[in-house]
Write an enzyme that holds these catalytic residues in place. Structure first.
Site, PDB file in Angstrom:
ATOM      1  N   LYS A   1       4.932  16.461  14.744  1.00  0.00           N
ATOM      2  CA  LYS A   1       5.582  15.237  14.253  1.00  0.00           C
ATOM      3  C   LYS A   1       6.970  15.087  14.836  1.00  0.00           C
ATOM      4  CE  LYS A   1       3.708  13.934   9.865  1.00  0.00           C
ATOM      5  NZ  LYS A   1       2.808  15.024   9.494  1.00  0.00           N
TER       6      LYS A   1
ATOM      7  N   GLU B   1      -7.049  24.501   7.552  1.00  0.00           N
ATOM      8  CA  GLU B   1      -5.955  24.953   6.674  1.00  0.00           C
ATOM      9  C   GLU B   1      -5.977  24.205   5.337  1.00  0.00           C
ATOM     10  OE1 GLU B   1      -2.145  23.275   6.679  1.00  0.00           O
ATOM     11  OE2 GLU B   1      -2.361  22.346   8.658  1.00  0.00           O
TER      12      GLU B   1
HETATM   13  N1  PSU Z   1       2.848  19.168   9.892  1.00  0.00           N
HETATM   14  C1  PSU Z   1       2.146  18.108   9.457  1.00  0.00           C
HETATM   15  N2  PSU Z   1       1.431  18.215   8.294  1.00  0.00           N
HETATM   16  C2  PSU Z   1       1.368  19.392   7.594  1.00  0.00           C
HETATM   17  C3  PSU Z   1       2.105  20.517   8.089  1.00  0.00           C
HETATM   18  C4  PSU Z   1       2.820  20.349   9.239  1.00  0.00           C
HETATM   19  O1  PSU Z   1       2.169  17.065  10.086  1.00  0.00           O
HETATM   20  O2  PSU Z   1       0.714  19.448   6.535  1.00  0.00           O
HETATM   21  C5  PSU Z   1       2.038  21.824   7.371  1.00  0.00           C
HETATM   22  C6  PSU Z   1       1.140  22.808   8.154  1.00  0.00           C
HETATM   23  O3  PSU Z   1       0.449  23.621   7.230  1.00  0.00           O
HETATM   24  C7  PSU Z   1       2.160  23.639   8.921  1.00  0.00           C
HETATM   25  C8  PSU Z   1       3.289  23.714   7.918  1.00  0.00           C
HETATM   26  O4  PSU Z   1       1.704  24.907   9.290  1.00  0.00           O
HETATM   27  O5  PSU Z   1       3.323  22.425   7.337  1.00  0.00           O
HETATM   28  C9  PSU Z   1       4.594  24.063   8.589  1.00  0.00           C
HETATM   29  O6  PSU Z   1       5.549  24.378   7.621  1.00  0.00           O
HETATM   30  P1  PSU Z   1       6.917  25.074   8.069  1.00  0.00           P
HETATM   31  O7  PSU Z   1       7.609  24.017   8.920  1.00  0.00           O
HETATM   32  O8  PSU Z   1       7.623  25.371   6.792  1.00  0.00           O
HETATM   33  O9  PSU Z   1       6.546  26.285   8.862  1.00  0.00           O
END
Ligand code: PSU
Ligand code: MN
Length: 328
Positions: free
Chosen positions: A179, A45
């Site tokens: 996390k 990603e």
């Molecule tokens: N968690 C992490 N690092 C990240 C992300 C999540 O520890 O960089 C990023 C990933 O791309 C994940 C996105 O898909 O954040 C999730 O965002 P949201 O909670 O807005 O769906």
């Protein structure tokens, strides 16, 4: 629907996927070659580059993850969106340019159509990368941490689209858990409801990104890449849509002390509340706050865990390719 309808329906879906892929996807030379030769490919990603890590650690990590995948005999396919195309595989220069571009859109499932129609530059989240990987016929995707149910999600309904995507899109996702800024218990409950196999890699515990144990069990323990490949294969044989989530704990010598992580999380969540952060900004805000509050130690841990995931993801991609060769 008669039994004989099933193969033709599957065929139709497959030809639709191919037609879409031909118009929307652009492959790098390296990935195009790998597809021709049948070399295992690992999707990566880019939201972690544009919204997850600061410059220049984001670029050096993206490169080292790609190198680890190549050394393990697979080909990396880092995915982003530019000029109304989904790019599958990026050169070093393209990764550097993306990291330097301002106002890159963080694209998840709901953003994809808008971004493609507008021609804007976007990075892909776990959800969007899964969609792209599936279109490109890539079976394995490596990330750091997945999105999940945010703390207080029962009130705010802030639940990452990553979970819904895991329910729908057939890709093996390798991560270091979720996390602890999230509500891990509820995240696992949603994954269970959605029918997503959650596999602890060489552990019975579900890891919490910076730490090896979230306090919640993984649904199953697996001990080898071949075992993951067999599970993914069985899922697809059954016609069950959706991903398989492999949770690989951070290497023991890179783990952060739990008390420090918990303290930083409490503070980061307070700051987000005070600043009134909502929607897609929540996760990047919390990641940046964590890095400041741990004085960069969270970043070092983040790099180590994603490198470890890359090695495992490449091994799984090789095992999956072997399985398909031996029993197509
Ligand atoms: N968690 C992490 N690092 C990240 C992300 C999540 O520890 O960089 C990023 C990933 O791309 C994940 C996105 O898909 O954040 C999730 O965002 P949201 O909670 O807005 O769906
Ligand atoms: Mn959200």
């Amino acid at each position: 629907m008669g039994r004989e309808d099933v193969p033709s329906a599957a065929c139709e879906t497959e030809s639709l996927r191919r037609a879409t892929a031909e118009t929307v996807l652009v492959y790098s030379d390296e990935v195009a070659q790998a597809k021709l030769k049948g070399t295992p490919i690992v999707a990566l990603e880019t939201t972690i580059i544009t919204h997850g890590m600061p410059y220049p650690a984001n670029v050096s990590t993206a490169r080292s993850v790609e190198r680890i995948i190549r050394e393990a005999g697979a080909v990396p396919a880092t995915i982003c969106i530019r000029e109304s195309r989904i790019h599958v595989g990026m050169t070093d220069a393209e990764i550097e340019a993306l990291a330097q571009t301002e106002n890159v859109v963080k694209a998840s499932r709901r953003d994809l159509p808008v971004v493609l129609a507008s021609g804007r530059t976007a990075s892909t989240t776990v959800a969007a990368t899964m969609i792209a990987a599936r279109l490109a016929g890539i079976h394995v995707f490596v990330t750091g941490g997945i999105g999940g149910v945010h703390r207080g999600g029962e009130r705010t309904m802030d639940i990452s689209a990553d979970l819904q995507e895991l329910a729908e899109t057939d890709v093996i996702v390798v991560c270091a858990g979720a996390k602890a800024i999230l509500d891990i218990g509820r995240t696992l409950e949603v994954l269970e409801t959605y029918g997503v196999p959650v596999l602890g890699y060489q552990t019975q515990q579900f890891p919490a990104f910076y730490t090896r144990d979230s306090g919640y069990p993984a649904a199953y323990r697996v001990d080898s890449p071949a075992e993951v490949a067999r599970i993914a294969r069985a899922k697809s044989t059954l016609g069950l849509r959706g991903g398989v989530l492999v949770a690989n704990p951070i290497p023991p010598n890179a783990e952060l002390p739990k008390a420090d992580v918990d303290r930083a999380i409490e503070r980061a969540l307070q700051l987000a509340e005070t600043d009134g952060v909502v929607g897609k900004d929540v996760t990047p805000y919390l990641l940046a706050a964590m890095e400041r509050l741990t004085e960069g130690r969270s970043l070092e841990a983040n790099v180590r865990l994603i490198e470890s995931n890359a090695a495992l993801g490449a091994a799984i991609a090789c095992a999956y390719a072997d399985l398909r060769r031996s029993a197509p």
